[in-house]
Design a protein around this motif. Structure first.
Motif, PDB file in Angstrom:
ATOM      1  N   UNK A  94       0.827  -1.204   0.000  1.00 17.80           N
ATOM      2  CA  UNK A  94       0.000   0.000   0.000  1.00 17.80           C
ATOM      3  C   UNK A  94       0.868   1.263   0.000  1.00 17.80           C
ATOM      4  N   UNK A  95       1.911   1.262   0.813  1.00 20.50           N
ATOM      5  CA  UNK A  95       2.801   2.431   0.895  1.00 20.50           C
ATOM      6  C   UNK A  95       3.516   2.660  -0.432  1.00 20.50           C
ATOM      7  N   UNK A  96       4.055   1.595  -1.019  1.00 18.42           N
ATOM      8  CA  UNK A  96       4.793   1.732  -2.274  1.00 18.42           C
ATOM      9  C   UNK A  96       3.889   2.187  -3.408  1.00 18.42           C
ATOM     10  N   UNK A 113       7.619   0.043  -8.022  1.00 19.96           N
ATOM     11  CA  UNK A 113       6.894  -1.170  -8.395  1.00 19.96           C
ATOM     12  C   UNK A 113       7.573  -2.416  -7.829  1.00 19.96           C
ATOM     13  N   UNK A 114       8.885  -2.380  -7.708  1.00 18.45           N
ATOM     14  CA  UNK A 114       9.605  -3.505  -7.109  1.00 18.45           C
ATOM     15  C   UNK A 114       9.192  -3.678  -5.648  1.00 18.45           C
ATOM     16  N   UNK A 115       9.135  -2.571  -4.894  1.00 19.70           N
ATOM     17  CA  UNK A 115       8.736  -2.647  -3.484  1.00 19.70           C
ATOM     18  C   UNK A 115       7.255  -3.006  -3.340  1.00 19.70           C
ATOM     19  N   UNK A 116       6.421  -2.505  -4.233  1.00 19.77           N
ATOM     20  CA  UNK A 116       5.014  -2.905  -4.207  1.00 19.77           C
ATOM     21  C   UNK A 116       4.904  -4.405  -4.435  1.00 19.77           C
ATOM     22  N   UNK A 117       5.739  -4.922  -5.332  1.00 21.81           N
ATOM     23  CA  UNK A 117       5.756  -6.355  -5.589  1.00 21.81           C
ATOM     24  C   UNK A 117       6.183  -7.159  -4.378  1.00 21.81           C
ATOM     25  N   UNK A 118       7.134  -6.652  -3.608  1.00 21.75           N
ATOM     26  CA  UNK A 118       7.585  -7.355  -2.400  1.00 21.75           C
ATOM     27  C   UNK A 118       6.414  -7.579  -1.446  1.00 21.75           C
ATOM     28  N   UNK A 119       5.631  -6.531  -1.220  1.00 21.22           N
ATOM     29  CA  UNK A 119       4.488  -6.667  -0.317  1.00 21.22           C
ATOM     30  C   UNK A 119       3.402  -7.553  -0.886  1.00 21.22           C
ATOM     31  N   UNK A 120       3.051  -7.336  -2.160  1.00 21.14           N
ATOM     32  CA  UNK A 120       1.988  -8.117  -2.775  1.00 21.14           C
ATOM     33  C   UNK A 120       2.376  -9.585  -2.895  1.00 21.14           C
ATOM     34  N   UNK A 121       3.642  -9.854  -3.209  1.00 21.23           N
ATOM     35  CA  UNK A 121       4.097 -11.234  -3.343  1.00 21.23           C
ATOM     36  C   UNK A 121       4.067 -11.988  -2.036  1.00 21.23           C
ATOM     37  N   UNK A 171      -2.485   9.909 -14.572  1.00 20.85           N
ATOM     38  CA  UNK A 171      -2.209   8.551 -14.091  1.00 20.85           C
ATOM     39  C   UNK A 171      -1.595   8.539 -12.700  1.00 20.85           C
ATOM     40  N   UNK A 172      -0.808   9.563 -12.316  1.00 20.99           N
ATOM     41  CA  UNK A 172      -0.179   9.576 -10.988  1.00 20.99           C
ATOM     42  C   UNK A 172      -1.212   9.531  -9.871  1.00 20.99           C
ATOM     43  N   UNK A 173      -2.290  10.301 -10.040  1.00 19.28           N
ATOM     44  CA  UNK A 173      -3.307  10.386  -9.000  1.00 19.28           C
ATOM     45  C   UNK A 173      -3.989   9.041  -8.767  1.00 19.28           C
ATOM     46  N   UNK A 174      -4.096   8.223  -9.804  1.00 18.56           N
ATOM     47  CA  UNK A 174      -4.725   6.914  -9.660  1.00 18.56           C
ATOM     48  C   UNK A 174      -4.015   6.080  -8.597  1.00 18.56           C
ATOM     49  N   UNK A 175      -2.693   6.122  -8.583  1.00 24.00           N
ATOM     50  CA  UNK A 175      -1.932   5.310  -7.635  1.00 24.00           C
ATOM     51  C   UNK A 175      -2.055   5.813  -6.199  1.00 24.00           C
ATOM     52  N   UNK A 176      -2.456   7.056  -6.026  1.00 30.13           N
ATOM     53  CA  UNK A 176      -2.630   7.586  -4.671  1.00 30.13           C
ATOM     54  C   UNK A 176      -3.722   6.829  -3.924  1.00 30.13           C
ATOM     55  N   UNK A 177      -4.654   6.257  -4.659  1.00 29.15           N
ATOM     56  CA  UNK A 177      -5.719   5.457  -4.040  1.00 29.15           C
ATOM     57  C   UNK A 177      -5.169   4.175  -3.417  1.00 29.15           C
ATOM     58  N   UNK A 178      -3.935   3.834  -3.755  1.00 28.66           N
ATOM     59  CA  UNK A 178      -3.335   2.607  -3.252  1.00 28.66           C
ATOM     60  C   UNK A 178      -3.052   2.602  -1.766  1.00 28.66           C
ATOM     61  N   UNK A 179      -3.185   3.730  -1.094  1.00 27.61           N
ATOM     62  CA  UNK A 179      -2.945   3.761   0.352  1.00 27.61           C
ATOM     63  C   UNK A 179      -4.132   3.210   1.142  1.00 27.61           C
ATOM     64  N   UNK A 180      -5.263   3.010   0.467  1.00 29.14           N
ATOM     65  CA  UNK A 180      -6.461   2.520   1.151  1.00 29.14           C
ATOM     66  C   UNK A 180      -6.239   1.202   1.889  1.00 29.14           C
ATOM     67  N   UNK A 181      -5.478   0.236   1.336  1.00 26.50           N
ATOM     68  CA  UNK A 181      -5.305  -1.054   2.032  1.00 26.50           C
ATOM     69  C   UNK A 181      -4.725  -0.964   3.438  1.00 26.50           C
ATOM     70  N   UNK A 182      -4.084   0.150   3.780  1.00 20.12           N
ATOM     71  CA  UNK A 182      -3.521   0.285   5.127  1.00 20.12           C
ATOM     72  C   UNK A 182      -4.609   0.088   6.181  1.00 20.12           C
TER      73      UNK A 182
END
Length: 413
Positions: A94-96, A113-121, A171-182
């Motif tokens: 979520x943070x990445x 994206x590498x760090x996002x992958x670490x968490x998701x994986x 497109x940048x703003x779309x990824x800001x929604x990714x903090x919701x999973x916290x």
């Protein structure tokens, strides 16, 4: 704490409901993050002037991060517990993802994206282990499919968000929604507990003074062959999924002349098809066993992939997309159910390593398909995916453990 896989009058316990709700929500938010990249890929290519191969590497680097995170958090989940590890993985991806809002060059995108992958994986194997250890074996196929459907709901949310956010805010703003999973981490830590199976296995391993490690997945030639074969199958599964989901929105926009919102509608139809496929596959898995379920879905995926080439209108594309989604990703939950082939003390690691090797290697289909699209026809590109599904079908038939898993399920019914 009292916890049992057997519930009165066939009803699920409160603990079981929390397990499936939390894992489904986690997979939903993880897939939402992954699909943000799918919908943002065309705008990223345009804004940063990227080649198809360089853009495809974004998804592939995410999958490499998943392999690293899968190995790390799989072992941590087996050594220290599923619940705590599950919450950590959610926070990391979520943070990445949220930090992608500030990315303005390709290097930053690759890193985040590498760090996002670490968490998701790390999340996948731990969540699947929770399901496998919380439900009777005869329900695991359907429950892992329910969790996988949760992932597709996340993709639908991503499609709707992309249709609104990208044209309006970029497109940048779309990824800001990714903090919701916290927010999900709070509920996970408050309501989930370790299963009795895990607690017993953890005590047994501690008594023997053993440590969980990757070598357990290759302890004997038989187990090594099983692990390698399942890796091949997940490689094909992920190659097909990312090949279809990462690039087809671009194909739809470029070759069919649809807008981002139009391609989002196509994606929603495809995802609905996936969800229906997961329901059917999970039921077939639990009732007739994995060999029959995969034996139907893998050859069918090879056949229907070519149908995309025949689409001549938006309506046809939407209809064919739903059918392709039904077969190509309907079987995704089955790979989690197959984790029953491994003992509890190594299950989280097995899930993560097998699936994330599939993601790391199969994820390169984004690059391969980008190259094929640049130099060959759509027919050749779809043919590449069809051959992969047939290879997976052949490998599946060589796994004797799937027969034993069916027999065990029947005895447990």
């Amino acid at each position: 704490m009292e916890q049992s896989k057997n519930s009165a009058q066939g009803r699920f316990s409160s603990e079981q409901k929390w397990v499936i709700a939390s894992t489904s929500a986690g997979f939903s938010l993880e897939n939402m993050d992954i699909m943000f990249l799918s919908f943002a890929l065309a705008p990223i290519i345009a804004s940063l002037h990227l080649s198809s191969a360089a853009a495809g590497m974004i998804g592939s680097i995410t999958n490499l991060g998943m392999l690293v995170g899968g190995a790390l958090f799989g072992i941590l989940g087996d050594r220290f517990g599923r619940v705590r590890t599950f919450s950590y993985t959610i926070f990391i991806f979520a943070f990445a993802t949220g930090m992608m809002y500030f990315a303005d060059n390709l290097t930053q995108i690759y890193l985040l994206r590498f760090f996002a992958g670490i968490g998701a994986g790390g999340e996948y194997g731990v969540g699947i282990a929770l399901i496998a250890e919380s439900f009777e074996q005869r329900h695991v196929g359907r429950m892992t499919s329910v969790a996988a459907i949760g992932g597709q709901l996340g993709a639908i949310i991503a499609a709707l968000a992309a249709a609104y956010v990208i044209p309006q805010y970029g497109w940048n703003t779309l990824f800001l929604l990714g903090v919701v999973p916290v927010l999900l981490t709070y509920f996970v830590r408050r309501h989930l507990h370790e299963s009795e199976d895990f607690v017993a296995a953890h005590k047994a391993v501690a008594a023997k003074k053993e440590k969980v490690s990757l070598k357990h997945l290759f302890a004997t030639p038989k187990i090594a062959l099983q692990t390698a074969s399942l890796m091949v199958m997940t490689i094909v599964q992920i190659a097909g999924y990312f090949g279809l989901m990462n690039w087809l929105p671009v194909i739809v926009q470029q070759k069919q002349g649809l807008s981002v919102s139009g391609s989002s509608l196509w994606m929603i139809a495809t995802i609905i098809g996936m969800c229906l496929g997961m329901v059917v596959f999970g039921s077939l898995f639990d009732r007739f066993g994995p060999r029959l379920a995969f034996g139907i879905f893998l050859p069918a995926s090879a056949c229907v992939t070519f149908a995309l080439v025949l689409a001549q209108s938006t309506f046809q594309l939407v209809l064919i997309g739903a059918v392709v989604g039904f077969f190509s990703n309907g079987m995704f939950g089955g790979y989690g159910a197959i984790s029953l082939l491994y003992p509890t003390e190594i299950r989280s690691t097995a899930n993560n390593i097998i699936m994330n090797v599939g993601r790391a290697v199969g994820g390169f289909s984004s690059v391969v398909i980008g190259i094929l699209m640049d130099h060959f026809s759509l027919f050749v590109t779809m043919g590449f995916l069809a051959i992969l599904y047939l290879i997976s079908f052949g490998v599946m038939l060589t796994l004797p453990g799937l027969i034993r898993l069916r027999q065990a399920t029947r005895l447990n019914s």
